[in-house]
Scaffold this motif. Structure first.
Motif, PDB file in Angstrom:
ATOM      1  N   UNK A  88      -2.017   5.348  -4.946  1.00  0.00           N
ATOM      2  CA  UNK A  88      -2.510   6.509  -4.205  1.00  0.00           C
ATOM      3  C   UNK A  88      -1.965   6.536  -2.784  1.00  0.00           C
ATOM      4  N   UNK A  89      -1.802   5.361  -2.187  1.00  0.00           N
ATOM      5  CA  UNK A  89      -1.303   5.267  -0.808  1.00  0.00           C
ATOM      6  C   UNK A  89      -0.003   4.456  -0.794  1.00  0.00           C
ATOM      7  N   UNK A  90       0.986   4.984  -1.470  1.00  0.00           N
ATOM      8  CA  UNK A  90       2.251   4.264  -1.656  1.00  0.00           C
ATOM      9  C   UNK A  90       2.925   3.902  -0.342  1.00  0.00           C
ATOM     10  N   UNK A  91       3.113   4.889   0.533  1.00  0.00           N
ATOM     11  CA  UNK A  91       3.811   4.627   1.797  1.00  0.00           C
ATOM     12  C   UNK A  91       3.026   3.646   2.659  1.00  0.00           C
ATOM     13  N   UNK A  92       1.709   3.853   2.721  1.00  0.00           N
ATOM     14  CA  UNK A  92       0.863   2.957   3.516  1.00  0.00           C
ATOM     15  C   UNK A  92       0.940   1.533   2.969  1.00  0.00           C
ATOM     16  N   UNK A  93       0.840   1.390   1.652  1.00  0.00           N
ATOM     17  CA  UNK A  93       0.915   0.057   1.034  1.00  0.00           C
ATOM     18  C   UNK A  93       2.268  -0.589   1.306  1.00  0.00           C
ATOM     19  N   UNK A  94       3.323   0.208   1.262  1.00  0.00           N
ATOM     20  CA  UNK A  94       4.663  -0.326   1.551  1.00  0.00           C
ATOM     21  C   UNK A  94       4.745  -0.855   2.974  1.00  0.00           C
ATOM     22  N   UNK A  95       4.035  -0.211   3.887  1.00  0.00           N
ATOM     23  CA  UNK A  95       4.060  -0.666   5.282  1.00  0.00           C
ATOM     24  C   UNK A  95       3.417  -2.044   5.423  1.00  0.00           C
ATOM     25  N   UNK A  96       2.601  -2.451   4.446  1.00  0.00           N
ATOM     26  CA  UNK A  96       1.996  -3.787   4.440  1.00  0.00           C
ATOM     27  C   UNK A  96       2.825  -4.770   3.621  1.00  0.00           C
ATOM     28  N   UNK A  97       3.967  -4.314   3.120  1.00  0.00           N
ATOM     29  CA  UNK A  97       4.898  -5.165   2.376  1.00  0.00           C
ATOM     30  C   UNK A  97       4.231  -5.798   1.153  1.00  0.00           C
ATOM     31  N   UNK A  98       3.535  -4.962   0.388  1.00  0.00           N
ATOM     32  CA  UNK A  98       2.879  -5.434  -0.828  1.00  0.00           C
ATOM     33  C   UNK A  98       3.940  -5.638  -1.900  1.00  0.00           C
ATOM     34  N   UNK A  99       4.041  -6.865  -2.397  1.00  0.00           N
ATOM     35  CA  UNK A  99       5.033  -7.188  -3.426  1.00  0.00           C
ATOM     36  C   UNK A  99       4.372  -7.354  -4.800  1.00  0.00           C
TER      37      UNK A  99
END
Length: 139
Positions: A88-99
């Motif tokens: 749901x929050x793809x860009x936000x999650x990417x900013x946290x470097x979720x792998x």
């Protein structure tokens, strides 16, 4: 191993029961960057530690640990428990470097103080217990 890779593809037309299963107890769902900012500001004002669970509906380990995360949210009421759906929050999650999911971030004053990747129940509670020992219980 207890975690799902973020890049796994999954088509799920009906995730309407996701929030019920994933966010019971005192777990608060984050659906926007604005709600994230509001919760972190509230936690700062109340001197609360924040645990953010970056998770996904299609992730088996995420589903497995969700009820336990909810139990912990009731056991540790002085901590703010948040849930972020990485889809749901793809860009936000990417900013946290979720792998991989689930990934738990432990935040104090909006800054990361610890992190746990994977659905490891004993390690999650161990980290919560350790962090609550150093935080004053004046809330």
């Amino acid at each position: 191993m207890g975690n799902c890779l973020k890049y796994q593809t999954h088509d799920d037309d009906d995730d309407s029961d996701h929030h019920v299963a994933f966010a019971s107890g005192n777990v608060q769902i984050i659906t926007t960057k604005e709600s994230w900012d509001q919760k972190l500001e509230q936690a700062r004002r109340d001197s609360k530690i924040v645990i953010a669970n970056f998770s996904a509906t299609w992730c088996g380990p995420c589903r497995m640990i969700a009820p336990y995360y909810s139990e912990l949210s009731e056991k540790y009421p002085t901590i703010m428990f948040l849930l972020v759906d990485v889809d749901e929050l793809t860009d936000f999650s990417s900013s946290w470097d979720i792998k991989a999911t689930p990934t738990f971030f432990f935040l104090k004053d909006g800054k990361e103080v610890d992190k746990l990747v994977g659905a490891n129940k004993p390690e999650l509670e161990k980290k919560i217990a350790a962090i609550t020992d150093v935080v004053p219980h004046n809330q």
